[in-house]
Design a protein around this motif. Structure first.
Motif, PDB file in Angstrom:
ATOM      1  N   LYS A 185       0.648  -1.282  -0.070  1.00 19.53           N
ATOM      2  CA  LYS A 185      -0.152  -0.181  -0.001  1.00 19.53           C
ATOM      3  C   LYS A 185       0.604   1.081   0.334  1.00 19.53           C
ATOM      4  O   LYS A 185       0.603   2.135  -0.963  1.00 19.53           O
ATOM      5  CB  LYS A 185      -1.250   0.249   0.885  1.00 19.53           C
ATOM      6  CG  LYS A 185      -2.022  -1.244   0.605  1.00 19.53           C
ATOM      7  CD  LYS A 185      -2.842  -0.653   2.745  1.00 19.53           C
ATOM      8  CE  LYS A 185      -4.490  -1.871   2.059  1.00 19.53           C
ATOM      9  NZ  LYS A 185      -5.109  -1.276   3.227  1.00 19.53           N
ATOM     10  N   GLU A 186       1.675   1.381   0.262  1.00 16.59           N
ATOM     11  CA  GLU A 186       3.346   2.485   1.096  1.00 16.59           C
ATOM     12  C   GLU A 186       3.324   2.643  -0.741  1.00 16.59           C
ATOM     13  O   GLU A 186       3.791   3.593  -1.333  1.00 16.59           O
ATOM     14  CB  GLU A 186       3.748   2.342   1.666  1.00 16.59           C
ATOM     15  CG  GLU A 186       3.576   2.287   3.012  1.00 16.59           C
ATOM     16  CD  GLU A 186       3.922   1.731   4.592  1.00 16.59           C
ATOM     17  OE1 GLU A 186       5.529   1.506   3.769  1.00 16.59           O
ATOM     18  OE2 GLU A 186       4.107   2.367   5.822  1.00 16.59           O
ATOM     19  N   ASP A 187       3.885   1.312  -1.482  1.00 20.61           N
ATOM     20  CA  ASP A 187       4.386   1.794  -2.181  1.00 20.61           C
ATOM     21  C   ASP A 187       3.576   2.235  -3.630  1.00 20.61           C
ATOM     22  O   ASP A 187       3.890   2.814  -4.373  1.00 20.61           O
ATOM     23  CB  ASP A 187       4.776   0.714  -2.730  1.00 20.61           C
ATOM     24  CG  ASP A 187       6.410   0.120  -4.219  1.00 20.61           C
ATOM     25  OD1 ASP A 187       7.090   1.322  -4.267  1.00 20.61           O
ATOM     26  OD2 ASP A 187       5.670  -0.522  -4.775  1.00 20.61           O
ATOM     27  N   ARG A 188       2.660   1.609  -3.357  1.00 20.94           N
ATOM     28  CA  ARG A 188       1.265   1.938  -4.735  1.00 20.94           C
ATOM     29  C   ARG A 188       0.620   3.915  -4.607  1.00 20.94           C
ATOM     30  O   ARG A 188       0.592   3.968  -4.636  1.00 20.94           O
ATOM     31  CB  ARG A 188      -0.297   1.605  -4.368  1.00 20.94           C
ATOM     32  CG  ARG A 188      -1.695   1.615  -5.433  1.00 20.94           C
ATOM     33  CD  ARG A 188      -2.103   0.879  -5.156  1.00 20.94           C
ATOM     34  NE  ARG A 188      -2.254  -0.745  -6.199  1.00 20.94           N
ATOM     35  CZ  ARG A 188      -2.023  -1.710  -6.282  1.00 20.94           C
ATOM     36  NH1 ARG A 188      -2.788  -1.211  -5.218  1.00 20.94           N
ATOM     37  NH2 ARG A 188      -1.255  -2.864  -6.671  1.00 20.94           N
ATOM     38  N   ILE A 233       1.887   5.945  -6.378  1.00 19.10           N
ATOM     39  CA  ILE A 233       0.385   7.583  -7.037  1.00 19.10           C
ATOM     40  C   ILE A 233       0.798   9.089  -6.728  1.00 19.10           C
ATOM     41  O   ILE A 233       0.698  10.188  -7.986  1.00 19.10           O
ATOM     42  CB  ILE A 233      -0.784   7.209  -6.620  1.00 19.10           C
ATOM     43  CG1 ILE A 233      -1.645   6.106  -6.956  1.00 19.10           C
ATOM     44  CG2 ILE A 233      -1.404   7.959  -6.667  1.00 19.10           C
ATOM     45  CD1 ILE A 233      -2.662   5.509  -5.964  1.00 19.10           C
ATOM     46  N   GLU A 234       1.549   8.923  -5.689  1.00 16.90           N
ATOM     47  CA  GLU A 234       1.711  11.048  -6.130  1.00 16.90           C
ATOM     48  C   GLU A 234       3.326  11.512  -6.579  1.00 16.90           C
ATOM     49  O   GLU A 234       2.743  12.420  -7.224  1.00 16.90           O
ATOM     50  CB  GLU A 234       2.276  10.326  -4.600  1.00 16.90           C
ATOM     51  CG  GLU A 234       1.597  10.301  -2.812  1.00 16.90           C
ATOM     52  CD  GLU A 234       1.099  11.683  -3.112  1.00 16.90           C
ATOM     53  OE1 GLU A 234       1.065  12.930  -3.342  1.00 16.90           O
ATOM     54  OE2 GLU A 234      -0.978  11.354  -2.872  1.00 16.90           O
ATOM     55  N   GLU A 235       3.824  10.327  -6.889  1.00 19.32           N
ATOM     56  CA  GLU A 235       4.771  10.892  -8.348  1.00 19.32           C
ATOM     57  C   GLU A 235       4.267  10.533  -9.509  1.00 19.32           C
ATOM     58  O   GLU A 235       4.267  11.647  -9.819  1.00 19.32           O
ATOM     59  CB  GLU A 235       6.511   9.649  -7.991  1.00 19.32           C
ATOM     60  CG  GLU A 235       6.835   8.971  -6.835  1.00 19.32           C
ATOM     61  CD  GLU A 235       7.806   7.969  -7.331  1.00 19.32           C
ATOM     62  OE1 GLU A 235       7.520   7.228  -8.329  1.00 19.32           O
ATOM     63  OE2 GLU A 235       8.386   8.034  -5.886  1.00 19.32           O
ATOM     64  N   LYS A 272       4.546  14.019 -11.080  1.00 19.27           N
ATOM     65  CA  LYS A 272       5.107  14.774 -12.664  1.00 19.27           C
ATOM     66  C   LYS A 272       4.054  15.534 -13.904  1.00 19.27           C
ATOM     67  O   LYS A 272       3.911  15.751 -14.953  1.00 19.27           O
ATOM     68  CB  LYS A 272       5.078  12.982 -13.523  1.00 19.27           C
ATOM     69  CG  LYS A 272       5.836  12.833 -14.769  1.00 19.27           C
ATOM     70  CD  LYS A 272       5.981  11.196 -15.208  1.00 19.27           C
ATOM     71  CE  LYS A 272       5.694  11.563 -16.859  1.00 19.27           C
ATOM     72  NZ  LYS A 272       6.245  10.063 -16.869  1.00 19.27           N
ATOM     73  N   LEU A 273       2.351  14.502 -13.451  1.00 16.20           N
ATOM     74  CA  LEU A 273       1.287  15.570 -14.155  1.00 16.20           C
ATOM     75  C   LEU A 273       0.950  16.763 -14.073  1.00 16.20           C
ATOM     76  O   LEU A 273       0.895  17.893 -15.042  1.00 16.20           O
ATOM     77  CB  LEU A 273      -0.231  14.601 -13.859  1.00 16.20           C
ATOM     78  CG  LEU A 273      -0.567  13.066 -14.678  1.00 16.20           C
ATOM     79  CD1 LEU A 273      -1.423  13.215 -14.122  1.00 16.20           C
ATOM     80  CD2 LEU A 273      -0.370  13.554 -15.834  1.00 16.20           C
ATOM     81  N   LYS A 274       1.294  17.574 -12.855  1.00 18.15           N
ATOM     82  CA  LYS A 274       1.452  18.651 -11.911  1.00 18.15           C
ATOM     83  C   LYS A 274       2.029  19.673 -12.911  1.00 18.15           C
ATOM     84  O   LYS A 274       2.330  20.565 -13.651  1.00 18.15           O
ATOM     85  CB  LYS A 274       1.719  18.841 -10.583  1.00 18.15           C
ATOM     86  CG  LYS A 274       1.148  20.440  -9.931  1.00 18.15           C
ATOM     87  CD  LYS A 274       1.465  20.503  -8.900  1.00 18.15           C
ATOM     88  CE  LYS A 274       1.197  21.531  -8.499  1.00 18.15           C
ATOM     89  NZ  LYS A 274       1.407  21.899  -6.651  1.00 18.15           N
ATOM     90  N   ALA A 275       3.891  18.332 -12.900  1.00 19.80           N
ATOM     91  CA  ALA A 275       5.265  19.176 -13.827  1.00 19.80           C
ATOM     92  C   ALA A 275       5.198  19.673 -15.583  1.00 19.80           C
ATOM     93  O   ALA A 275       5.039  20.347 -15.750  1.00 19.80           O
ATOM     94  CB  ALA A 275       6.305  18.583 -13.312  1.00 19.80           C
ATOM     95  N   GLU A 276       4.096  18.415 -15.671  1.00 20.98           N
ATOM     96  CA  GLU A 276       3.638  18.278 -16.549  1.00 20.98           C
ATOM     97  C   GLU A 276       2.496  19.583 -17.556  1.00 20.98           C
ATOM     98  O   GLU A 276       2.824  20.646 -18.710  1.00 20.98           O
ATOM     99  CB  GLU A 276       3.467  17.428 -17.717  1.00 20.98           C
ATOM    100  CG  GLU A 276       4.558  15.944 -17.687  1.00 20.98           C
ATOM    101  CD  GLU A 276       3.762  14.386 -18.431  1.00 20.98           C
ATOM    102  OE1 GLU A 276       2.412  14.542 -18.418  1.00 20.98           O
ATOM    103  OE2 GLU A 276       4.517  13.884 -18.181  1.00 20.98           O
TER     104      GLU A 276
END
Length: 193
Positions: free
Chosen positions: A141-144, A148-150, A154-158
């Protein structure tokens, strides 16, 4: 002998008619399209015959272990039957699979919620009920959540890069049309141009 004839006829007619009455309607081959375990499982769920639905979806999961819809249905049925440990195991498999398919509802329709999200919700409920402490699941769950945050970052930076690029293009268009003033240049003071 003649007195027994009506009772014999009645007994024979019951023997002929009774087997058709004892077979549940969803198990009878009335619909030629209901020839697979998925359709039979749905019909059994509609009839609230959870034991037969468990058998049909169990066969589906045994044939194709990657069928997360069948595993999710198995989890729901086991939960309904009070078999919480088995339900927890099936929910865990569905969650780990990260299946993006829509989660089935009790009425047979498919929701917009991904299977893994529905499984996660049910895992949390059953985990609290069973007092489960599953460290491996916590790591998953922590990895997922990290992934998701990454992806969100990435979408926000794009999106920000696209916005900056669009602003630069607007400035370039305005400069080409002569709409931008450069420094102290204006129509009344031409010395600094």
């Amino acid at each position: 002998m003649i007195r027994r004839l009506p009772s014999v006829c009645l007994a024979l007619s019951l023997l002929v008619a009774l087997p058709g009455c004892l077979t549940p309607r969803w198990a009878q081959p009335v619909n030629p399209f209901m020839n697979d375990d998925n359709d039979r499982g749905k019909a059994a769920l509609a009839a609230k015959d959870y034991v037969m639905a468990l058998e049909f979806y169990g066969r589906l999961a045994a044939k194709d272990p990657e069928n997360m819809q069948a595993r999710y249905q198995l989890a729901l049925i086991n939960q309904e039957l009070g078999r919480y440990d088995e339900a927890y195991g099936h929910y865990r498999v569905v969650y780990v699979s990260a299946s993006e398919e829509g989660a089935p509802r009790a009425d047979g329709s498919i929701s917009d919620e991904p299977l893994y999200a529905a499984a996660d919700r049910n895992l949390n409920l059953l985990g609290a009920r069973l007092a489960k402490n599953d460290p491996d699941l916590r790591v998953i769950k922590e990895d997922r959540a990290r992934k998701i945050e990454e992806a969100k970052a990435k979408l926000k930076a794009e999106a920000e890069a696209d916005k900056a690029e669009e602003a630069a293009k607007d400035e370039a268009r305005k400069a080409m049309r002569g709409e931008l003033k450069k420094g102290p240049c204006n129509p009344t003071n031409l010395k600094g141009c």
